[in-house]
Write an enzyme that holds these catalytic residues in place. Structure first.
Site, PDB file in Angstrom:
ATOM      1  N   SER A   1       0.854  -1.189   0.000  1.00 11.98           N
ATOM      2  CA  SER A   1       0.000   0.000   0.000  1.00 11.98           C
ATOM      3  C   SER A   1       0.894   1.245   0.000  1.00 11.98           C
ATOM      4  O   SER A   1       2.045   1.185  -0.463  1.00 11.98           O
ATOM      5  CB  SER A   1      -0.939  -0.022   1.210  1.00 11.98           C
ATOM      6  OG  SER A   1      -1.881   1.025   1.139  1.00 11.98           O
TER       7      SER A   1
ATOM      8  N   LYS B   1      -5.326   3.048  -2.798  1.00 10.65           N
ATOM      9  CA  LYS B   1      -4.535   2.614  -1.646  1.00 10.65           C
ATOM     10  C   LYS B   1      -5.367   2.627  -0.364  1.00 10.65           C
ATOM     11  O   LYS B   1      -5.183   1.757   0.507  1.00 10.65           O
ATOM     12  CB  LYS B   1      -3.294   3.489  -1.500  1.00 10.65           C
ATOM     13  CG  LYS B   1      -2.279   3.304  -2.624  1.00 10.65           C
ATOM     14  CD  LYS B   1      -1.878   1.835  -2.791  1.00 10.65           C
ATOM     15  CE  LYS B   1      -0.813   1.643  -3.853  1.00 10.65           C
ATOM     16  NZ  LYS B   1      -0.482   0.206  -4.062  1.00 10.65           N
TER      17      LYS B   1
ATOM     18  N   TYR C   1      -5.086   6.984  -7.336  1.00 12.36           N
ATOM     19  CA  TYR C   1      -4.057   6.366  -6.504  1.00 12.36           C
ATOM     20  C   TYR C   1      -4.424   6.433  -5.021  1.00 12.36           C
ATOM     21  O   TYR C   1      -4.325   5.440  -4.298  1.00 12.36           O
ATOM     22  CB  TYR C   1      -2.709   7.045  -6.756  1.00 12.36           C
ATOM     23  CG  TYR C   1      -1.533   6.303  -6.170  1.00 12.36           C
ATOM     24  CD1 TYR C   1      -1.101   5.107  -6.730  1.00 12.36           C
ATOM     25  CD2 TYR C   1      -0.849   6.790  -5.061  1.00 12.36           C
ATOM     26  CE1 TYR C   1      -0.018   4.407  -6.204  1.00 12.36           C
ATOM     27  CE2 TYR C   1       0.233   6.113  -4.531  1.00 12.36           C
ATOM     28  CZ  TYR C   1       0.645   4.924  -5.101  1.00 12.36           C
ATOM     29  OH  TYR C   1       1.713   4.233  -4.565  1.00 12.36           O
TER      30      TYR C   1
END
Length: 266
Positions: A142, A160, A156
């Site tokens: 992560s 994550k 993004y």
């Protein structure tokens, strides 16, 4: 005995960057490593490097966003190498980097399919066997972007954050089965993803100068450093179920050093 002797690990995104480093470190620690990526030529190069150093590795071309290919990856691993006792989900993409209003919907959704869907599909494929055997380690790569929102990084950051919560929820389901799942923040590394970030325009990614400065100051670490932590988290000695683990954790760093020191001593 090397600390991962007898373990079979699937490492996704293993053709380059952190995935490649994790495959190399884990193979050196004794694991039989199956390296998955869409980039077949680079996979062959990684396998050659590992084998030249006495490690055991197999390349497997697969798209982690494709359910059929992921299932075949896991079945082929069991057939050719042995049941997977370790899964390291490192496959990921960075683009799109732009304000949400200017992103391409196909690219944005593909990002989520790889960075989140790939984690889900791979875990779902290995879990039945791990649960049946009563042992397994799942490490999902992560990023602190899960906690720190950045303009230009909607996909993004969202992806994550989803990986973190998926990991926590999965850990609750695993309980005391002997299978564990954790997420890992490797920090700033010298990889092709970092190169891509530095090429972004301030309009697309307002934090770009911050990343360029990290590079100028030499603050990007070799991915083999956090890869050592991944190898430790993949071991029987580490049972961090549901935890979000950071490379910068001093206590963890001491555990990792002790893990590899024991290997040298043996």
């Amino acid at each position: 005995m090397r600390p991962l002797e007898g373990q079979t690990a699937i490492v996704t995104g293993g053709a380059r960057g952190l995935g490649r480093a994790a495959a190399e470190v884990m193979a050196a620690a004794g694991a039989n490593v199956v390296i998955a990526s869409r980039n077949a030529p680079q996979l062959d190069e990684v396998v050659e490097v590992i084998r030249s150093k006495g490690g055991k590795a197999l390349a497997y071309a697969a798209d982690v966003a494709d359910e059929r290919q992921v299932q075949e990856l896991v079945l082929s691993t069991e057939r050719w190498v042995g049941p997977a006792s370790i899964l390291v989900s490192s496959a990921g993409v960075l683009d799109p980097m732009a304000s949400l209003a200017r992103t391409d919907a196909t690219v944005w959704l593909r990002h989520i399919a790889v960075n989140v869907g790939g984690v889900y599909l791979c875990a779902r494929a290995v879990l039945p066997g791990m649960l049946e055997r009563g042992y397994g380690r799942i490490v999902n790569v992560s990023s602190s972007a899960a906690r720190r929102a950045s303009a230009g990084w909607t996909a993004y950051c969202a992806g994550k954050a989803a990986v973190d919560q998926l990991t926590r929820a999965l850990a609750l389901e695993l309980g005391d089965t002997g299978v564990t799942a954790c997420a890992f923040y490797p920090g700033y590394m010298d990889t092709r993803i970092q190169e891509r970030i530095r090429r972004a325009s301030p309009e697309d990614f307002p934090r770009v100068e911050e990343f360029r400065e990290l590079h100028r100051q030499g603050k990007l670490r070799d991915p083999h450093e956090p890869a050592r932590t991944i190898a430790y988290l993949s071991s029987p000695q580490a049972a961090r179920n549901g935890q979000i683990v950071e490379f910068a954790d001093d206590e963890l760093a001491r555990e990792v050093d002790a893990f590899f020191a024991a290997e040298v001593a043996s």
